[in-house]
Design an enzyme around this catalytic site. Structure first.
Site, PDB file in Angstrom:
ATOM      1  N   GLN A 125     113.209 -35.903 -53.574  1.00  0.00           N
ATOM      2  CA  GLN A 125     112.235 -36.687 -54.438  1.00  0.00           C
ATOM      3  C   GLN A 125     111.185 -35.873 -55.170  1.00  0.00           C
ATOM      4  OE1 GLN A 125     109.812 -39.444 -52.302  1.00  0.00           O
ATOM      5  NE2 GLN A 125     109.948 -41.242 -54.042  1.00  0.00           N
ATOM      6  N   SER A 128     105.576 -36.634 -56.417  1.00  0.00           N
ATOM      7  CA  SER A 128     104.247 -36.185 -56.363  1.00  0.00           C
ATOM      8  C   SER A 128     104.010 -34.972 -57.031  1.00  0.00           C
ATOM      9  CB  SER A 128     103.843 -36.016 -54.723  1.00  0.00           C
ATOM     10  OG  SER A 128     103.993 -37.122 -54.087  1.00  0.00           O
ATOM     11  N   GLU A 245     111.810 -49.362 -50.532  1.00  0.00           N
ATOM     12  CA  GLU A 245     111.279 -48.315 -49.693  1.00  0.00           C
ATOM     13  C   GLU A 245     110.446 -48.643 -48.522  1.00  0.00           C
ATOM     14  OE1 GLU A 245     109.743 -44.947 -51.939  1.00  0.00           O
ATOM     15  OE2 GLU A 245     109.469 -43.840 -50.111  1.00  0.00           O
TER      16      GLU A 245
HETATM   17  C1  LIG Z   1     105.776 -36.598 -44.688  1.00  0.00           C
HETATM   18  C2  LIG Z   1     105.497 -36.647 -46.081  1.00  0.00           C
HETATM   19  C3  LIG Z   1     106.419 -36.461 -46.839  1.00  0.00           C
HETATM   20  C4  LIG Z   1     106.519 -36.632 -48.407  1.00  0.00           C
HETATM   21  N1  LIG Z   1     107.455 -36.651 -48.897  1.00  0.00           N
HETATM   22  C5  LIG Z   1     107.431 -36.713 -50.448  1.00  0.00           C
HETATM   23  C6  LIG Z   1     108.575 -36.512 -51.148  1.00  0.00           C
HETATM   24  O1  LIG Z   1     109.774 -36.318 -50.653  1.00  0.00           O
HETATM   25  N2  LIG Z   1     108.353 -36.412 -52.779  1.00  0.00           N
HETATM   26  C7  LIG Z   1     107.307 -36.754 -53.161  1.00  0.00           C
HETATM   27  O2  LIG Z   1     107.151 -36.789 -54.272  1.00  0.00           O
HETATM   28  N3  LIG Z   1     106.123 -36.943 -52.363  1.00  0.00           N
HETATM   29  C8  LIG Z   1     106.248 -36.903 -50.979  1.00  0.00           C
HETATM   30  N4  LIG Z   1     105.007 -36.975 -50.251  1.00  0.00           N
HETATM   31  C9  LIG Z   1     103.715 -37.292 -50.817  1.00  0.00           C
HETATM   32  C10 LIG Z   1     102.926 -38.464 -50.749  1.00  0.00           C
HETATM   33  O3  LIG Z   1     103.818 -39.372 -51.553  1.00  0.00           O
HETATM   34  C11 LIG Z   1     101.791 -38.402 -51.089  1.00  0.00           C
HETATM   35  O4  LIG Z   1     101.017 -37.431 -50.209  1.00  0.00           O
HETATM   36  C12 LIG Z   1     101.015 -39.674 -51.178  1.00  0.00           C
HETATM   37  O5  LIG Z   1     101.581 -40.501 -52.267  1.00  0.00           O
HETATM   38  C13 LIG Z   1      99.564 -39.527 -51.350  1.00  0.00           C
HETATM   39  O6  LIG Z   1      99.075 -38.834 -52.344  1.00  0.00           O
HETATM   40  P1  LIG Z   1      98.016 -37.522 -52.203  1.00  0.00           P
HETATM   41  O7  LIG Z   1      98.540 -36.715 -51.208  1.00  0.00           O
HETATM   42  O8  LIG Z   1      98.000 -36.834 -53.638  1.00  0.00           O
HETATM   43  O9  LIG Z   1      96.541 -38.093 -51.645  1.00  0.00           O
HETATM   44  P2  LIG Z   1      95.521 -38.718 -52.968  1.00  0.00           P
HETATM   45  O10 LIG Z   1      96.218 -39.797 -53.781  1.00  0.00           O
HETATM   46  O11 LIG Z   1      94.545 -37.614 -53.214  1.00  0.00           O
HETATM   47  O12 LIG Z   1      94.635 -39.638 -51.520  1.00  0.00           O
HETATM   48  C14 LIG Z   1      93.852 -39.097 -50.769  1.00  0.00           C
HETATM   49  C15 LIG Z   1      93.228 -40.301 -49.825  1.00  0.00           C
HETATM   50  O13 LIG Z   1      92.605 -41.199 -50.858  1.00  0.00           O
HETATM   51  C16 LIG Z   1      93.064 -42.426 -50.663  1.00  0.00           C
HETATM   52  N5  LIG Z   1      92.896 -42.958 -51.993  1.00  0.00           N
HETATM   53  C17 LIG Z   1      93.385 -42.805 -53.133  1.00  0.00           C
HETATM   54  N6  LIG Z   1      93.173 -43.595 -53.925  1.00  0.00           N
HETATM   55  C18 LIG Z   1      92.724 -44.903 -53.506  1.00  0.00           C
HETATM   56  C19 LIG Z   1      92.401 -46.073 -53.993  1.00  0.00           C
HETATM   57  N7  LIG Z   1      92.460 -46.466 -55.081  1.00  0.00           N
HETATM   58  N8  LIG Z   1      91.734 -46.901 -53.071  1.00  0.00           N
HETATM   59  C20 LIG Z   1      91.560 -46.641 -51.661  1.00  0.00           C
HETATM   60  N9  LIG Z   1      91.766 -45.376 -51.311  1.00  0.00           N
HETATM   61  C21 LIG Z   1      92.242 -44.306 -52.204  1.00  0.00           C
HETATM   62  C22 LIG Z   1      94.376 -42.134 -50.289  1.00  0.00           C
HETATM   63  O14 LIG Z   1      94.670 -43.320 -49.612  1.00  0.00           O
HETATM   64  C23 LIG Z   1      94.306 -41.032 -49.206  1.00  0.00           C
HETATM   65  O15 LIG Z   1      93.751 -41.423 -47.969  1.00  0.00           O
HETATM   66  C24 LIG Z   1     104.928 -36.839 -48.706  1.00  0.00           C
HETATM   67  C25 LIG Z   1     104.137 -37.015 -47.984  1.00  0.00           C
HETATM   68  C26 LIG Z   1     104.275 -36.769 -46.533  1.00  0.00           C
HETATM   69  C27 LIG Z   1     102.927 -36.722 -45.883  1.00  0.00           C
END
Ligand SMILES: Cc1cc2nc3c(=O)[nH]c(=O)nc-3n(C[C@H](O)[C@H](O)[C@H](O)COP(=O)(O)OP(=O)(O)OC[C@H]3O[C@@H](n4cnc5c(N)ncnc54)[C@H](O)[C@@H]3O)c2cc1C
Length: 396
Positions: A125, A128, A245
């Site tokens: 996928q 991100s 999902e």
């Molecule tokens: C084990 C694992 C597998 C994954 N596999 C995939 C994959 O296969 N494909 C893929 O595309 N992605 C994948 N991901 C990525 C995952 O979808 C993202 O890490 C997730 O969507 C969070 O985005 P970010 O890491 O950019 O954090 P950010 O969006 O930068 O968030 C950082 C922190 O701020 C908080 N935050 C952000 N906005 C708000 C808001 N509006 N209100 C309150 N809090 C907020 C978040 O909750 C978080 O705690 C994976 C992640 C993990 C850990």
């Protein structure tokens, strides 16, 4: 909600149970985040497919058995109870396939579903990006029209792509119209990870294995035939299954019920319950640990019953919708609680006991993937409880 099973459902469950008892490998397979383990898990997928257990709810012509939703849940429960290997094909069969069934052309369905069912082609996928996780609509990877060749040129960077280090194809969202509103002008595209212009760079997880990868795209050509849904409609296409999902398909309750049963077993062993020679309460932490084991077991059962409720609602024509967010928060926190309790019971031994320890390190990522729990709580607050919307700009 009627939990009594029909004769056909009971026969289905018994058949699944018998097959799993005869076929689940006696020894756990190596981690699917290693090259060797990835192949071993693909071989397991092929074995499942040969007996038509890999995608039970799919139509027969693409490898399934046309099982009902109830039968699918029964199969999942049996699968986890039997301690069967993790599904290396999970991104494809749980995240992409529902979209292919709803939005794919018959040609795409024929081209992609059978090799997904057999585990021959594993999908990653690619949603991100470094600056687009929770706020996915801010993604900047682009798809530029190439009229001459009849397709699109992809550029940009994706990250945290599970299993992309070894997978074969990716599915992702790309900005195809920079002038359009954020949620519009996105296109859903499928692309081979070995296409010219694609660079995959593995990222090690907490356990040191290459569980993820970054994907860099430089003028990667994708033909029109590999656009999923209409160009510019990618957001709607992607979101059509996100509730499933979080709420149903990704983490079926069988997984937590099986872990809860193992936790009870662990407590019984450590307290000397089996032999009658009860250990002093200091070994098991006494009532405090016992209460936590009981709480975790009850929570796993509650999740199971809630899922049966969801299945009943879906069977009656409803959808998961925002309630998927309630599930997501619940199962991810339950997973941590189960594993933390086991580590506390094991004490210093936890550092050398790999199954619970591995499960614990993975459980820590539960509140992040499939949409972080903070975001899920926002959805619950606004869409289910009707609380005031989060003030703009107050997020991080
Ligand atoms: C084990 C694992 C597998 C994954 N596999 C995939 C994959 O296969 N494909 C893929 O595309 N992605 C994948 N991901 C990525 C995952 O979808 C993202 O890490 C997730 O969507 C969070 O985005 P970010 O890491 O950019 O954090 P950010 O969006 O930068 O968030 C950082 C922190 O701020 C908080 N935050 C952000 N906005 C708000 C808001 N509006 N209100 C309150 N809090 C907020 C978040 O909750 C978080 O705690 C994976 C992640 C993990 C850990």
């Amino acid at each position: 909600m009627d939990l009594s099973l029909s004769e056909t459902e009971l026969a289905f469950r018994d058949e699944a149970r018998a097959w799993l008892a005869a076929n689940v490998p006696a020894e756990p397979l190596p981690s699917m985040d290693t090259a060797e383990g990835f192949v071993a898990h693909q071989e397991w997928e092929a074995r499942l497919a040969e007996a038509r257990w890999s995608v039970v709810s799919w139509p027969r012509e693409v490898g399934g058995r046309e099982a009902s939703l109830v039968e699918w849940v029964l199969f999942e429960e049996e699968y986890h109870r039997a301690g069967a290997p993790g599904r290396v094909s999970q991104n494809g069969i749980f995240l992409l396939a529902p979209i292919l069934f709803d939005h794919g052309t018959p040609e795409q369905q024929q081209r992609f579903l059978p090799s997904m069912a057999t585990g021959e082609r594993i999908w990653a996928q690619a949603w991100s990006e470094p600056e687009a996780g929770s706020d996915l609509a801010s993604l900047t990877s682009s798809a530029r029209r190439d009229e001459d060749r009849g397709g699109w040129l992809l550029n940009g960077q994706k990250t945290w792509s599970s299993r992309a280090a070894f997978a074969h194809w990716g599915f992702g969202l790309f900005r195809s119209d920079v002038a359009a509103e954020r949620h519009r002008g996105l296109t859903y595209l499928l692309f081979p990870l070995d296409a010219p212009g694609v660079t995959v760079r593995p990222i090690a997880q907490l356990d040191g294995e290459a569980g993820f990868a970054e994907i860099f795209l430089e003028d990667v050509f994708v033909p029109d035939a590999d656009v999923l849904g209409a160009p510019g409609d990618g957001w709607r296409v992607a979101m059509s299954t996100a509730g499933n999902e979080r709420g149903l398909s990704l983490r079926s309750p069988g997984r937590f019920c099986a872990a809860a049963d193992r936790l009870v077993e662990l407590y019984r062993n450590r307290s000397g319950f089996e032999t009658g020679a009860r250990a002093p309460s200091s070994t098991t932490g006494g009532d405090h640990h016992r209460d936590r084991v009981v709480d975790a077991w009850i929570a796993a059962q509650a999740y199971r019953l809630y899922t049966w409720g969801t299945v009943t609602r879906l069977a009656a024509g409803g959808d998961v919708g925002a309630a998927g967010s309630v599930n997501k928060v619940f199962w991810s926190e339950l997973d941590i609680a189960l594993h933390e309790t086991a580590l506390d019971l094991l004490g210093p031994e936890a550092e050398v006991e790999s199954a619970w320890l591995d499960g614990y390190t993975f459980s820590l990522s539960g509140p992040i993937y499939a949409g972080t729990n903070e975001i899920q709580r926002n959805i619950v607050a606004e869409r289910i409880l009707g609380l005031p919307k989060e003030p703009r700009g107050a997020a991080r």
